[in-house]
Scaffold this motif. Structure first.
Motif, PDB file in Angstrom:
ATOM      1  N   GLU A  87       0.824  -1.209   0.000  1.00  0.00           N
ATOM      2  CA  GLU A  87       0.000   0.000   0.000  1.00  0.00           C
ATOM      3  C   GLU A  87       0.860   1.261   0.000  1.00  0.00           C
ATOM      4  O   GLU A  87       0.620   2.194  -0.777  1.00  0.00           O
ATOM      5  N   ILE A  88       1.866   1.297   0.854  1.00  0.00           N
ATOM      6  CA  ILE A  88       2.731   2.478   0.930  1.00  0.00           C
ATOM      7  C   ILE A  88       3.566   2.608  -0.339  1.00  0.00           C
ATOM      8  O   ILE A  88       3.814   3.711  -0.826  1.00  0.00           O
ATOM      9  N   HIS A  89       3.989   1.489  -0.896  1.00  0.00           N
ATOM     10  CA  HIS A  89       4.740   1.533  -2.152  1.00  0.00           C
ATOM     11  C   HIS A  89       3.912   2.190  -3.257  1.00  0.00           C
ATOM     12  O   HIS A  89       4.386   3.107  -3.934  1.00  0.00           O
ATOM     13  N   TYR A  90       2.691   1.746  -3.443  1.00  0.00           N
ATOM     14  CA  TYR A  90       1.858   2.302  -4.513  1.00  0.00           C
ATOM     15  C   TYR A  90       1.423   3.741  -4.225  1.00  0.00           C
ATOM     16  O   TYR A  90       1.077   4.483  -5.147  1.00  0.00           O
ATOM     17  N   PHE A  91       1.468   4.139  -2.963  1.00  0.00           N
ATOM     18  CA  PHE A  91       1.059   5.509  -2.620  1.00  0.00           C
ATOM     19  C   PHE A  91       2.034   6.534  -3.191  1.00  0.00           C
ATOM     20  O   PHE A  91       1.700   7.713  -3.310  1.00  0.00           O
ATOM     21  N   ARG A  92       3.221   6.092  -3.587  1.00  0.00           N
ATOM     22  CA  ARG A  92       4.184   7.017  -4.191  1.00  0.00           C
ATOM     23  C   ARG A  92       3.604   7.649  -5.462  1.00  0.00           C
ATOM     24  O   ARG A  92       3.975   8.764  -5.825  1.00  0.00           O
ATOM     25  N   ASN A  93       2.697   6.946  -6.123  1.00  0.00           N
ATOM     26  CA  ASN A  93       2.085   7.499  -7.332  1.00  0.00           C
ATOM     27  C   ASN A  93       1.150   8.654  -6.997  1.00  0.00           C
ATOM     28  O   ASN A  93       1.019   9.604  -7.775  1.00  0.00           O
ATOM     29  N   GLU A  94       0.508   8.567  -5.851  1.00  0.00           N
ATOM     30  CA  GLU A  94      -0.326   9.675  -5.375  1.00  0.00           C
ATOM     31  C   GLU A  94       0.560  10.875  -5.041  1.00  0.00           C
ATOM     32  O   GLU A  94       0.257  12.015  -5.409  1.00  0.00           O
ATOM     33  N   LEU A  95       1.672  10.619  -4.378  1.00  0.00           N
ATOM     34  CA  LEU A  95       2.577  11.696  -3.983  1.00  0.00           C
ATOM     35  C   LEU A  95       3.244  12.356  -5.189  1.00  0.00           C
ATOM     36  O   LEU A  95       3.469  13.570  -5.199  1.00  0.00           O
ATOM     37  N   ASN A  96       3.558  11.567  -6.202  1.00  0.00           N
ATOM     38  CA  ASN A  96       4.284  12.107  -7.355  1.00  0.00           C
ATOM     39  C   ASN A  96       3.463  13.134  -8.132  1.00  0.00           C
ATOM     40  O   ASN A  96       4.019  13.956  -8.865  1.00  0.00           O
ATOM     41  N   ARG A  97       2.152  13.108  -7.956  1.00  0.00           N
ATOM     42  CA  ARG A  97       1.288  14.079  -8.636  1.00  0.00           C
ATOM     43  C   ARG A  97       1.542  15.505  -8.155  1.00  0.00           C
ATOM     44  O   ARG A  97       1.193  16.472  -8.843  1.00  0.00           O
ATOM     45  N   TYR A  98       2.130  15.630  -6.979  1.00  0.00           N
ATOM     46  CA  TYR A  98       2.349  16.957  -6.402  1.00  0.00           C
ATOM     47  C   TYR A  98       3.690  17.573  -6.829  1.00  0.00           C
ATOM     48  O   TYR A  98       4.059  18.634  -6.349  1.00  0.00           O
ATOM     49  N   GLY A  99       4.388  16.900  -7.731  1.00  0.00           N
ATOM     50  CA  GLY A  99       5.655  17.435  -8.212  1.00  0.00           C
ATOM     51  C   GLY A  99       5.495  18.611  -9.149  1.00  0.00           C
ATOM     52  O   GLY A  99       6.459  19.305  -9.456  1.00  0.00           O
ATOM     53  N   ASP A 100       4.266  18.826  -9.612  1.00  0.00           N
ATOM     54  CA  ASP A 100       3.952  19.955 -10.487  1.00  0.00           C
ATOM     55  C   ASP A 100       4.755  19.921 -11.785  1.00  0.00           C
ATOM     56  O   ASP A 100       5.128  20.967 -12.325  1.00  0.00           O
ATOM     57  N   ALA A 101       5.026  18.729 -12.277  1.00  0.00           N
ATOM     58  CA  ALA A 101       5.720  18.605 -13.562  1.00  0.00           C
ATOM     59  C   ALA A 101       4.765  18.992 -14.686  1.00  0.00           C
ATOM     60  O   ALA A 101       3.606  18.577 -14.687  1.00  0.00           O
ATOM     61  N   PRO A 102       5.214  19.785 -15.647  1.00  0.00           N
ATOM     62  CA  PRO A 102       4.338  20.190 -16.757  1.00  0.00           C
ATOM     63  C   PRO A 102       4.024  19.012 -17.675  1.00  0.00           C
ATOM     64  O   PRO A 102       4.775  18.035 -17.727  1.00  0.00           O
ATOM     65  N   GLU A 103       2.941  19.113 -18.398  1.00  0.00           N
ATOM     66  CA  GLU A 103       2.542  18.042 -19.307  1.00  0.00           C
ATOM     67  C   GLU A 103       3.443  17.971 -20.536  1.00  0.00           C
ATOM     68  O   GLU A 103       3.607  16.919 -21.136  1.00  0.00           O
ATOM     69  N   GLN A 104       4.043  19.104 -20.897  1.00  0.00           N
ATOM     70  CA  GLN A 104       4.838  19.182 -22.119  1.00  0.00           C
ATOM     71  C   GLN A 104       6.338  19.219 -21.827  1.00  0.00           C
ATOM     72  O   GLN A 104       6.790  19.909 -20.912  1.00  0.00           O
ATOM     73  N   LEU A 105       7.104  18.498 -22.627  1.00  0.00           N
ATOM     74  CA  LEU A 105       8.558  18.455 -22.487  1.00  0.00           C
ATOM     75  C   LEU A 105       9.177  19.842 -22.644  1.00  0.00           C
ATOM     76  O   LEU A 105      10.125  20.196 -21.933  1.00  0.00           O
ATOM     77  N   GLU A 106       8.649  20.622 -23.550  1.00  0.00           N
ATOM     78  CA  GLU A 106       9.179  21.966 -23.795  1.00  0.00           C
ATOM     79  C   GLU A 106       9.169  22.813 -22.525  1.00  0.00           C
ATOM     80  O   GLU A 106      10.116  23.551 -22.239  1.00  0.00           O
ATOM     81  N   GLU A 107       8.086  22.690 -21.763  1.00  0.00           N
ATOM     82  CA  GLU A 107       7.982  23.448 -20.513  1.00  0.00           C
ATOM     83  C   GLU A 107       8.930  22.891 -19.450  1.00  0.00           C
ATOM     84  O   GLU A 107       9.478  23.634 -18.636  1.00  0.00           O
ATOM     85  N   MET A 108       9.118  21.583 -19.460  1.00  0.00           N
ATOM     86  CA  MET A 108      10.042  20.974 -18.506  1.00  0.00           C
ATOM     87  C   MET A 108      11.469  21.451 -18.748  1.00  0.00           C
ATOM     88  O   MET A 108      12.226  21.715 -17.801  1.00  0.00           O
ATOM     89  N   ILE A 109      11.852  21.582 -20.002  1.00  0.00           N
ATOM     90  CA  ILE A 109      13.211  22.038 -20.329  1.00  0.00           C
ATOM     91  C   ILE A 109      13.454  23.440 -19.772  1.00  0.00           C
ATOM     92  O   ILE A 109      14.560  23.765 -19.329  1.00  0.00           O
TER      93      ILE A 109
END
Length: 239
Positions: A87-109
């Motif tokens: 359960e705690i292992h899979y919860f990392r996917n919930e936490l990773n949503r808060y990284g605020d990574a953009p949807e587009q690679l261009e914005e990430m660069i």
């Protein structure tokens, strides 16, 4: 073991009560044996409570002044466990949503150019899937080492499939021996046990052919490195 906290989620009192509850639970289970499991019991109870609180208040954490403290506290208790539960292992996917990574690679660069994210090896994110050529997958990690994001360099879109997706790191990797060990214990071993999600196992993932070290991958990665360097040399404003 249930944790009873009645104060507002993410308030200063919330974190104080988490600490008090941890001490109380640990005291109740502490044994004067060589193998004292009280830390693990108390931390698991705290983690269970924090997971439930976050699920019930998903939007509250974004932009909150206690944002960093939440993740610091969560990760701290993870490292008190002898091993992760599924359960705690899979919860990392919930936490990773808060990284605020953009949807587009261009914005990430652009974020990389500002030092907010870093380009990392995507060796374990280039397994063949039918939807796209995984040779073009590239991986980024946030400056604090917690959050990950994988993109397809050809389409510029974020990769979210359970084979090659990016995940949260409870113990960010490092060349420092102790940190390297913790990353292996809390991030790599659970991945090998359960994969990224319950949709596909680690064994099923690694049976797939890897596109890492292919001609397409090397060329794509080199081009991205050059693009990132050019962006860094630009006199752009970083927020």
């Amino acid at each position: 073991m249930p944790v009873a906290i009645k104060v507002d989620f993410l308030s200063e009192a919330y974190f104080s009560e988490l600490s008090e509850q941890y001490d109380q639970i640990r005291s109740e289970h502490q044994k004067w044996y060589i193998f004292d499991t009280s830390k693990a019991i108390a931390s698991h109870a705290i983690l269970t409570h924090m997971m439930n609180d976050l699920v019930e208040n998903q939007k509250l954490l974004n932009g909150h002044k206690q944002f960093d403290l939440f993740f610091e506290t969560f990760d701290q208790h993870v490292k008190q466990l002898p091993s992760l539960t599924e359960e705690i292992h899979y919860f990392r996917n919930e936490l990773n949503r808060y990284g605020d990574a953009p949807e587009q690679l261009e914005e990430m660069i652009k974020l990389v150019a500002c030092g907010k994210w870093q380009l990392f090896s995507a060796r374990y994110h280039r397994y063949e899937v039918s939807e796209y050529d995984a040779a073009y997958n590239v991986k980024f990690i946030s400056s604090n080492g917690r959050f990950e994001a994988v993109y397809h360099a050809e389409t510029g879109q974020m990769v979210n499939d359970p084979v090659n997706m990016g995940t949260y790191n409870y113990a960010p990797g490092s060349i420092h021996p102790w940190k390297y060990y913790q990353h292996h214990k809390y991030d790599k071993v659970p991945w090998k046990n359960w994969g990224n999600t319950n949709q596909i196992s680690y064994k099923e993932i690694t049976k797939k052919q890897s596109r890492h070290s292919s001609t397409e991958q090397k060329k794509s990665t080199e081009e991205l490195h050059n693009l990132s360097k050019n962006k860094m040399s630009d006199s752009q404003k970083c927020r």
